[in-house]
Design a protein around this motif. Structure first.
Motif, PDB file in Angstrom:
ATOM      1  N   TYR A  28       0.841  -1.207   0.000  1.00 35.47           N
ATOM      2  CA  TYR A  28       0.000   0.000   0.000  1.00 35.47           C
ATOM      3  C   TYR A  28       0.876   1.258   0.000  1.00 35.47           C
ATOM      4  CZ  TYR A  28      -3.504   3.440   1.224  1.00 35.47           C
ATOM      5  OH  TYR A  28      -4.311   4.558   1.208  1.00 35.47           O
ATOM      6  N   ASP A  35      -6.175   2.121  -3.001  1.00 35.75           N
ATOM      7  CA  ASP A  35      -6.990   2.570  -1.866  1.00 35.75           C
ATOM      8  C   ASP A  35      -8.165   1.631  -1.591  1.00 35.75           C
ATOM      9  OD1 ASP A  35      -5.532   4.786  -1.166  1.00 35.75           O
ATOM     10  OD2 ASP A  35      -6.907   6.258  -2.040  1.00 35.75           O
ATOM     11  N   TYR A  36      -8.816   1.115  -2.676  1.00 40.98           N
ATOM     12  CA  TYR A  36     -10.024   0.331  -2.416  1.00 40.98           C
ATOM     13  C   TYR A  36      -9.710  -0.974  -1.708  1.00 40.98           C
ATOM     14  CZ  TYR A  36      -8.811  -1.484  -7.119  1.00 40.98           C
ATOM     15  OH  TYR A  36      -8.150  -1.985  -8.209  1.00 40.98           O
ATOM     16  N   SER A  39      -8.856  -0.029   1.898  1.00 44.63           N
ATOM     17  CA  SER A  39     -10.090   0.285   2.635  1.00 44.63           C
ATOM     18  C   SER A  39     -10.760  -1.004   3.095  1.00 44.63           C
ATOM     19  CB  SER A  39     -11.084   1.049   1.753  1.00 44.63           C
ATOM     20  OG  SER A  39     -10.492   2.194   1.249  1.00 44.63           O
ATOM     21  N   LYS A 163      -0.564   7.480   4.851  1.00 47.36           N
ATOM     22  CA  LYS A 163      -1.588   7.051   3.889  1.00 47.36           C
ATOM     23  C   LYS A 163      -2.769   6.366   4.592  1.00 47.36           C
ATOM     24  CE  LYS A 163      -0.682   5.639  -0.303  1.00 47.36           C
ATOM     25  NZ  LYS A 163      -0.234   4.782  -1.417  1.00 47.36           N
ATOM     26  N   LEU A 167      -6.837   7.489   4.956  1.00 47.33           N
ATOM     27  CA  LEU A 167      -7.878   6.576   4.476  1.00 47.33           C
ATOM     28  C   LEU A 167      -8.855   6.215   5.597  1.00 47.33           C
ATOM     29  CD1 LEU A 167      -8.466   5.176   1.788  1.00 47.33           C
ATOM     30  CD2 LEU A 167      -7.131   3.216   2.574  1.00 47.33           C
ATOM     31  N   THR A 171     -13.136   6.393   5.968  1.00 45.07           N
ATOM     32  CA  THR A 171     -13.790   5.093   5.775  1.00 45.07           C
ATOM     33  C   THR A 171     -14.361   4.554   7.094  1.00 45.07           C
ATOM     34  OG1 THR A 171     -11.639   3.995   6.027  1.00 45.07           O
ATOM     35  CG2 THR A 171     -12.389   4.391   3.771  1.00 45.07           C
ATOM     36  N   LYS A 367     -10.885  12.933   1.986  1.00 43.65           N
ATOM     37  CA  LYS A 367      -9.433  12.910   2.154  1.00 43.65           C
ATOM     38  C   LYS A 367      -8.747  14.118   1.511  1.00 43.65           C
ATOM     39  CE  LYS A 367      -7.134   9.498   0.011  1.00 43.65           C
ATOM     40  NZ  LYS A 367      -6.080   8.631  -0.344  1.00 43.65           N
TER      41      LYS A 367
END
Ligand code: URA
Length: 433
Positions: A28, A35-36, A39, A163, A167, A171, A367
């Protein structure tokens, strides 16, 4: 190894190996895992939890996602303080210069606003010119010369947390003990400090709503930090009512400057001294009482305020704004929220105050959002205060009138009233050492 399989295993409640966690964090951080997927991983970890070993692996993967600092060349004991996040909790801005004025070297790597809580970096960046993105060499030089420096995660130090933190903020995966512990300690252990004081917030405005959860988080962080050879203490402190009287970035810088001049609200000042003197005590500056006296003298003599000025100047900030806080740009619009009845404020849902400040522009909803430095809330009445119908309980600040109705509604719904004063709650609820 595939990110998909790691997500699936965590989703199904299996324990991940050290190698899997490191693979995921590295992937990551380097942009190989999008990102998905990150998450989905965070949500699986949030719902299923992480074991102690998984939490240690995640912490260590964050620490080693970049370089680690070597503070060894700077003489003296190096320390930091970190809060798990609160509303109106800008005390780092005062704690660092007070401890530095007493001779401690304070290396502070902080974060931005997270969820409904404010972030030290957003607050500092409300000072014209202040740079949170110092290079490593500049950070070390500032600590050595001034005694304290507050920066953000650099691209090279704990980049994974930078990061992941952003996120998690968007989320709904912030308020999980293992993720908080790994995030905070990932940054702190990468700094190369000797001592760490943790302020674990507890109550309606904290990620940990109950004292039992706050104690568990404190114990988890103390256990991890100690296993890495750090001297560490965690204070469990009240966040059932906002701290101090300011919520919002520049408002909180002004409050910190007031504290360093000996003029801040009582709860804010008490917590600031408590944390700064704990740092000194851990670092071997004498008995708890002697450490407390050193902190008080640093404020009374003006030394702590001068340290704050020096730090701001060293990081490119306009010190005129610190000397005269009326120079901070003011919000274009303000609105007073009033008490609907006579009585006492019996409770404040402090998270809603934080969310109201975010809606006013003081925090991020996505974000990539920026923040409005002058937006926020000035609190006029807090839990336990007597009010008459029509008294102002808070003043809202924003750039547009349209931002007020939603924030006002939240504030209105979050305050309870009673005929008799509510029982007082201690500011420091416990210590984990
Ligand atoms: N502060 C951090 O640095 N990380 C968290 O997860 C929560 C508060």
């Amino acid at each position: 190894m595939r990110a998909y399989d790691i997500i699936r295993r965590k989703r199904d409640g299996e324990e991940l190996t050290d190698g899997e966690i490191r693979f995921f964090v590295r992937g990551y951080t380097e942009g190989d895992i999008p990102d998905y997927q990150a998450s989905a991983f965070l949500m699986a970890a949030f719902l299923r939890g992480l074991s102690f070993d998984e939490t240690v692996s995640l912490t260590d993967a964050i620490v080693h996602s970049g370089r680690t600092l070597d503070l060894g060349k700077i003489p003296g004991v190096k320390a930091d303080k970190h809060s798990t996040g609160g509303v109106g909790d800008g005390v780092s801005l005062a704690v660092a210069p007070i401890a530095a004025a007493c001779g401690l070297k304070v290396a502070m790597m902080s974060g931005r606003g997270l969820g409904h809580t404010g972030g030290t970096l957003d607050k500092l960046e409300s000072i014209e010119g202040y740079r949170c993105d110092l290079s490593e060499a500049e950070f070390l030089r500032t600590i050595e010369r001034v005694g304290c420096s507050i920066i953000g995660q650099t691209d090279s130090l704990a980049p994974a947390d930078k990061k992941l933190y952003a996120l998690r903020d968007v989320t709904a995966t912030v308020d999980k003990k293992e993720l908080i512990a790994a995030s905070i300690l990932g940054k702190k252990l990468a700094e190369g400090i000797d001592c760490l004081v943790l302020d674990v917030k507890c109550g309606s405005g904290a990620f940990m709503k109950t004292e039992a959860d706050a104690r568990e988080l404190a114990a988890l962080m103390v256990r991890i930090a100690r296993s890495c050879g750090k001297k560490v203490t965690a204070l469990i402190t009240d966040m059932d009512t906002p701290l101090g009287n300011a919520v919002g970035n520049s408002l909180e810088v002004m409050e910190a400057a007031d504290c360093l001049r000996g003029r801040a609200p009582e709860d804010y000042t008490r917590l600031t001294y408590e944390l700064a003197s704990r740092m000194l005590y851990l670092a071997g500056f004498g008995s708890p009482e002697a450490c407390r006296t050193q902190c008080e003298r640093a404020v009374e003599s003006g030394a702590a305020f001068r340290k704050f000025r020096e730090m701001v100047a060293a990081q490119g900030g306009n010190v005129d704004w610190i000397d005269d806080t009326t120079l901070f740009p003011r919000a274009a619009c303000s609105r007073i929220v009033r008490a609907p009845r006579d009585g006492f404020i019996s409770r404040i849902d402090t998270e809603k105050y934080g969310t109201a400040a975010v809606l006013l522009g003081a925090g991020r909803q996505r974000k990539e959002d920026g923040v409005d430095f002058s937006a926020g809330i000035r609190i006029l009445k807090k839990t336990g205060d007597a009010v008459a119908a029509g008294d102002g309980i808070a003043v809202l600040f924003a750039s547009h009138e349209e931002l007020f109705p939603q924030a006002e509604k939240l504030l209105f719904a979050s305050v309870g009233y009673s005929d008799a004063p509510p029982p007082a709650r201690p500011l420091v609820l416990g210590t984990v050492e």
